[in-house]
Write an enzyme that holds these catalytic residues in place. Sequence first.
Site, short mmCIF file in Angstrom:
data_model
loop_
_atom_site.label_atom_id
_atom_site.label_comp_id
_atom_site.label_asym_id
_atom_site.label_seq_id
_atom_site.Cartn_x
_atom_site.Cartn_y
_atom_site.Cartn_z
N HIS A 53 0.87 -1.18 0.00
CA HIS A 53 0.00 0.00 0.00
C HIS A 53 0.90 1.23 0.00
O HIS A 53 2.15 1.12 -0.08
CB HIS A 53 -0.95 -0.02 1.20
CG HIS A 53 -0.27 -0.28 2.51
ND1 HIS A 53 0.64 0.60 3.06
CD2 HIS A 53 -0.33 -1.33 3.37
CE1 HIS A 53 1.09 0.12 4.21
NE2 HIS A 53 0.52 -1.06 4.41
N GLY A 104 1.95 3.09 2.22
CA GLY A 104 2.99 3.10 3.25
C GLY A 104 4.27 2.44 2.74
O GLY A 104 5.38 2.95 2.92
N HIS A 105 4.12 1.28 2.09
CA HIS A 105 5.30 0.61 1.53
C HIS A 105 5.92 1.45 0.42
O HIS A 105 7.15 1.52 0.30
CB HIS A 105 4.91 -0.75 0.93
CG HIS A 105 4.34 -1.73 1.91
ND1 HIS A 105 3.01 -2.08 1.94
CD2 HIS A 105 4.93 -2.44 2.90
CE1 HIS A 105 2.81 -2.97 2.88
NE2 HIS A 105 3.96 -3.20 3.49
N GLY A 111 9.02 1.29 8.16
CA GLY A 111 7.97 2.24 8.56
C GLY A 111 7.96 2.47 10.07
O GLY A 111 8.20 1.55 10.85
N LYS A 122 5.33 3.03 11.69
CA LYS A 122 4.12 2.45 12.30
C LYS A 122 4.50 1.28 13.21
O LYS A 122 3.96 1.14 14.29
CB LYS A 122 3.13 1.97 11.23
CG LYS A 122 1.86 1.39 11.86
CD LYS A 122 0.82 1.08 10.85
CE LYS A 122 1.04 -0.24 10.18
NZ LYS A 122 0.88 -1.41 11.09
N LEU A 148 -2.07 3.21 7.61
CA LEU A 148 -2.21 2.18 6.57
C LEU A 148 -1.54 0.88 7.01
O LEU A 148 -0.46 0.91 7.61
CB LEU A 148 -1.59 2.68 5.26
CG LEU A 148 -2.23 3.91 4.63
CD1 LEU A 148 -1.67 4.13 3.23
CD2 LEU A 148 -3.76 3.81 4.57
N ARG A 174 -3.31 -5.28 7.10
CA ARG A 174 -4.39 -5.94 7.85
C ARG A 174 -5.68 -5.11 7.85
O ARG A 174 -6.73 -5.63 8.26
CB ARG A 174 -3.94 -6.25 9.28
CG ARG A 174 -2.85 -7.32 9.32
CD ARG A 174 -2.61 -7.87 10.71
NE ARG A 174 -1.79 -9.08 10.67
CZ ARG A 174 -0.47 -9.13 10.83
NH1 ARG A 174 0.21 -8.01 11.06
NH2 ARG A 174 0.19 -10.27 10.77
#
Length: 282
Positions: A34, A36-37, A149, A151, A186, A189
Site C-alpha cells: 500500500h 505506506g510501503h 515504517g 508504524k 495504513l 491488515r
Amino acid sequence: MQTLNEIAALRETLTRHRRAGRSIGLVPTMGNLHAGHLALVAEARRRVDVVVASIFVNPMQFGPNEDLDAYPRTLDDDRARLEDAGCDLLFAPEAGTLYPRGLDAQTRVSVPEVSAGLCGGDRPGHFDGVATVVTLLFHLVQPDLACFGEKDYQQLAVIRRLVADLHLPIEIVGVPIERAEDGLALSSRNGYLDAAQRAAAPELQRTLRALSEALEAGEPAEPTLARGLARLHAAGFAPDYLELRAADLGPVGATTRDAVLLAAARLGPTRLIDNLSLTLPR
Ligand code: PAF
C-alpha cells in the site's frame, strides 16, 4: 524491474552493482503493498542508486494462532506497484529458499530488552522471527541502507538495536506513518476490517492524539492512559496494550522529554497498532 527468487542470482546481480560503485537500498516487506510501503521505496529511491524490495511472508514471525495462511498474497499487483515506484529489483524467495532446513532447525537472531513487552509480550517469538529474517536479508543484499515504517515502532527499535549489536554497516531509515484521510494508519491488515469496523478504526489514532495533548499539557500518565483505555473499549476495541514509553522504549522517568504513546487493539479478529511521538513537559 528485475524479479529474482534465488539467492545465487540475487548475489550475482548485486555484486555487479557493487563493483560498479552503486549504492544499494533495501525495503523489506511481506507484500500486499500500500502507500505506506511505496513511501519506503520512494525514500530509498531518493537516497541510493539501486533499490531492492523483498516480498516474503515470513512464517517465523507468525504465532501458531495468527493469520499466516490468510495473510494477503498479491504478488502481481505488488510487482506492478514496485515498478511504478521506481524499484529496480524485487527479491521474492520461497520459504524453503530462506529456511532450507525448516523453521525448527533454523539459526535464529534474538534481540533482548527492546523485544520484550508491547507487541513482543502479546506475540511471543514474533520479534525473533523479524530479527532473523531481517538479518538474513541484510546478509544476502548487503545494503548501504534499509527503510522501515515508523508504524511498527517497536520493530524499528529492534532492527536499530540488531544493527548496532552486530556492528552491521547499514543505515536504518525510519519513514513516517502513511495514513488514510480519516487518520487510520495504513496496514495490510486493514483489509480484514468490515465496514463498521473500518468506520470505528480511526478512533485508535484520535485517542492517541487526545492522550498526547493531555500528557503534553502536564496531566499525569496513569489516569490519562486509563481514560484512553476506556475510550477504546467504548469504541468497540479490545485493547492489547496502551503504553507511554520513553522514545527509546525505556521506562518514562522524571527527566524523560521525548516519549511515545503506543497502542495495539483488536477490532473483531483484526489487530491494529499505532503510535504517536510526543514531548513531555519539564
Ligand atoms: O514489517 C514487515 O512487513 C515485516 O515485519 C518485515 C520487516 C518485512 C520482516 O518480515
